[in-house]
Design an enzyme around this catalytic site. Sequence first.
Site, PDB file in Angstrom:
ATOM      1  N   GLY A   1     -13.848  93.654  64.388  1.00 23.03           N
ATOM      2  CA  GLY A   1     -13.184  94.506  65.369  1.00 23.03           C
ATOM      3  C   GLY A   1     -13.475  94.133  66.814  1.00 23.03           C
ATOM      4  O   GLY A   1     -13.168  94.905  67.729  1.00 23.03           O
TER       5      GLY A   1
ATOM      6  N   LYS B   1      -9.006 100.970  56.882  1.00 24.36           N
ATOM      7  CA  LYS B   1     -10.047 101.840  57.467  1.00 24.36           C
ATOM      8  C   LYS B   1      -9.522 103.277  57.583  1.00 24.36           C
ATOM      9  O   LYS B   1      -8.777 103.727  56.728  1.00 24.36           O
ATOM     10  CB  LYS B   1     -10.518 101.273  58.810  1.00 24.36           C
ATOM     11  CG  LYS B   1     -10.899  99.797  58.719  1.00 24.36           C
ATOM     12  CD  LYS B   1     -11.654  99.297  59.915  1.00 24.36           C
ATOM     13  CE  LYS B   1     -11.830  97.789  59.804  1.00 24.36           C
ATOM     14  NZ  LYS B   1     -12.840  97.257  60.710  1.00 24.36           N
TER      15      LYS B   1
ATOM     16  N   GLU C   1     -19.434  98.779  58.312  1.00 24.16           N
ATOM     17  CA  GLU C   1     -19.270 100.075  58.995  1.00 24.16           C
ATOM     18  C   GLU C   1     -19.931 101.191  58.189  1.00 24.16           C
ATOM     19  O   GLU C   1     -20.431 102.162  58.762  1.00 24.16           O
ATOM     20  CB  GLU C   1     -17.780 100.351  59.245  1.00 24.16           C
ATOM     21  CG  GLU C   1     -17.257  99.465  60.376  1.00 24.16           C
ATOM     22  CD  GLU C   1     -15.770  99.213  60.383  1.00 24.16           C
ATOM     23  OE1 GLU C   1     -15.034  99.844  59.603  1.00 24.16           O
ATOM     24  OE2 GLU C   1     -15.335  98.340  61.167  1.00 24.16           O
TER      25      GLU C   1
ATOM     26  N   ASN D   1      -7.831  95.995  54.906  1.00 22.70           N
ATOM     27  CA  ASN D   1      -8.663  97.201  54.940  1.00 22.70           C
ATOM     28  C   ASN D   1      -8.127  98.079  56.066  1.00 22.70           C
ATOM     29  O   ASN D   1      -8.344  97.782  57.237  1.00 22.70           O
ATOM     30  CB  ASN D   1     -10.130  96.791  55.206  1.00 22.70           C
ATOM     31  CG  ASN D   1     -11.022  97.986  55.441  1.00 22.70           C
ATOM     32  OD1 ASN D   1     -10.662  99.122  55.126  1.00 22.70           O
ATOM     33  ND2 ASN D   1     -12.209  97.734  55.986  1.00 22.70           N
TER      34      ASN D   1
ATOM     35  N   SER E   1     -12.170  89.957  62.644  1.00 16.30           N
ATOM     36  CA  SER E   1     -11.124  89.693  63.645  1.00 16.30           C
ATOM     37  C   SER E   1     -10.138  88.621  63.196  1.00 16.30           C
ATOM     38  O   SER E   1      -9.654  87.829  64.017  1.00 16.30           O
ATOM     39  CB  SER E   1     -11.750  89.321  64.999  1.00 16.30           C
ATOM     40  OG  SER E   1     -12.491  90.412  65.495  1.00 16.30           O
TER      41      SER E   1
ATOM     42  N   HIS F   1     -19.337  97.634  53.055  1.00 14.32           N
ATOM     43  CA  HIS F   1     -18.765  97.262  54.365  1.00 14.32           C
ATOM     44  C   HIS F   1     -19.777  97.587  55.464  1.00 14.32           C
ATOM     45  O   HIS F   1     -20.475  98.593  55.410  1.00 14.32           O
ATOM     46  CB  HIS F   1     -17.454  98.021  54.587  1.00 14.32           C
ATOM     47  CG  HIS F   1     -16.666  97.470  55.730  1.00 14.32           C
ATOM     48  ND1 HIS F   1     -16.973  97.762  57.042  1.00 14.32           N
ATOM     49  CD2 HIS F   1     -15.615  96.616  55.766  1.00 14.32           C
ATOM     50  CE1 HIS F   1     -16.118  97.130  57.832  1.00 14.32           C
ATOM     51  NE2 HIS F   1     -15.289  96.426  57.087  1.00 14.32           N
TER      52      HIS F   1
ATOM     53  N   GLY G   1      -8.166  95.258  61.466  1.00 17.43           N
ATOM     54  CA  GLY G   1      -7.148  95.681  62.441  1.00 17.43           C
ATOM     55  C   GLY G   1      -5.785  95.050  62.233  1.00 17.43           C
ATOM     56  O   GLY G   1      -4.758  95.740  62.283  1.00 17.43           O
TER      57      GLY G   1
ATOM     58  N   GLU H   1     -18.717  88.690  56.240  1.00 17.79           N
ATOM     59  CA  GLU H   1     -18.218  89.316  57.464  1.00 17.79           C
ATOM     60  C   GLU H   1     -19.345  89.417  58.492  1.00 17.79           C
ATOM     61  O   GLU H   1     -20.132  90.377  58.454  1.00 17.79           O
ATOM     62  CB  GLU H   1     -17.709  90.728  57.154  1.00 17.79           C
ATOM     63  CG  GLU H   1     -16.589  90.767  56.145  1.00 17.79           C
ATOM     64  CD  GLU H   1     -15.699  91.979  56.359  1.00 17.79           C
ATOM     65  OE1 GLU H   1     -14.510  91.768  56.612  1.00 17.79           O
ATOM     66  OE2 GLU H   1     -16.190  93.111  56.304  1.00 17.79           O
TER      67      GLU H   1
HETATM   68  C1  PEP Z   1     -12.981  94.587  58.230  1.00 16.82           C
HETATM   69  O1  PEP Z   1     -12.609  95.747  58.308  1.00 16.82           O
HETATM   70  O2  PEP Z   1     -13.587  94.203  57.229  1.00 16.82           O
HETATM   71  C2  PEP Z   1     -12.691  93.690  59.344  1.00 16.82           C
HETATM   72  C3  PEP Z   1     -13.035  92.432  59.223  1.00 16.82           C
HETATM   73  O3  PEP Z   1     -12.091  94.213  60.456  1.00 16.82           O
HETATM   74  P1  PEP Z   1     -11.367  93.381  61.647  1.00 16.82           P
HETATM   75  O4  PEP Z   1     -10.449  92.399  60.969  1.00 16.82           O
HETATM   76  O5  PEP Z   1     -10.661  94.403  62.442  1.00 16.82           O
HETATM   77  O6  PEP Z   1     -12.443  92.665  62.388  1.00 16.82           O
END
Ligand code: PEP
Length: 264
Positions: A177, A14, A98, A12, A217, A96, A239, A171
């Site tokens: 993040g 983002k 976010e 992803n 993460s 998601h 990320g 998640e």
């Molecule tokens: C995500 O965007 O779904 C995610 C898990 O981000 P990160 O891996 O940066 O924590």
Amino acid sequence: MTASRPVIVCGNWKMNTTPADAAMLAIEVARATEVPGVVRVICPPFVSLHAVGNALRDTDVAVGVQDVHAEPFGAYTGEISAPMVAGLATWAIIGHSERRRDQGEDDELIGRKLLRCAEFGLRPILCVGEQLAERQAGNAERTVRRQLERTLAEIDRASAEPPANLVIAYEPVWAIGTGLTARGSDASSMAQLIRDTLAGHGITESAADVPVLYGGSVTSAAIDEFLAEPDIDGALVGGASLKVDEMAGIVARAGLTAAARQTA
Ligand code: PEP
């Protein structure tokens, strides 16, 4: 029984990359992650879908979107709907955290987005997960079950079937993040709860076949703990998905899981 579930690694991106550099990154990620048995998906920003799709034309890396609108067409300025991405994407991240946080998306709206994915042939990755306070209060399972039940209730209300190709990403919000990760065992028990909840909603025959990914993460160093769990079928990577070497390591580890499950 895990053999029938694919091992999936989805990146992803983002709100990162421009169309000019997205194509190059996609090519580099595709080349560095050619591992048998792993389903690879890249979700770039909408404006880079065309460039990334062209870049990946001769690969088996799929392209996804990071969201779709709950309606197919209409007066929704600035929004993008499922039928609009036909030919550009075959997967969609839905719900998601976010978007739940920044756009105030709730489970009912996310349920309608799931319906649009089914209607317009996008394979949905539905994200669920608890906040830190919910986990600390011992309510992580209750939160995830409630998210799923409310989302599926929206599908029942429309007298529709849940998408047959549904993927769930567990998640934990506090891990996204932040550099923190859940424990593999916690992710595994959440995956079991997710499949139990799906089975309780009439997805009885296929609940065991629904892939459950872990997200939060994930890095090449952290992935092992999750893919060692038979109930976890891959990762949704934020990320680290922008780093070619990280993706190479994550997908290489996923390939070991895929190979082991095939021979099990
Ligand atoms: C995500 O965007 O779904 C995610 C898990 O981000 P990160 O891996 O940066 O924590």
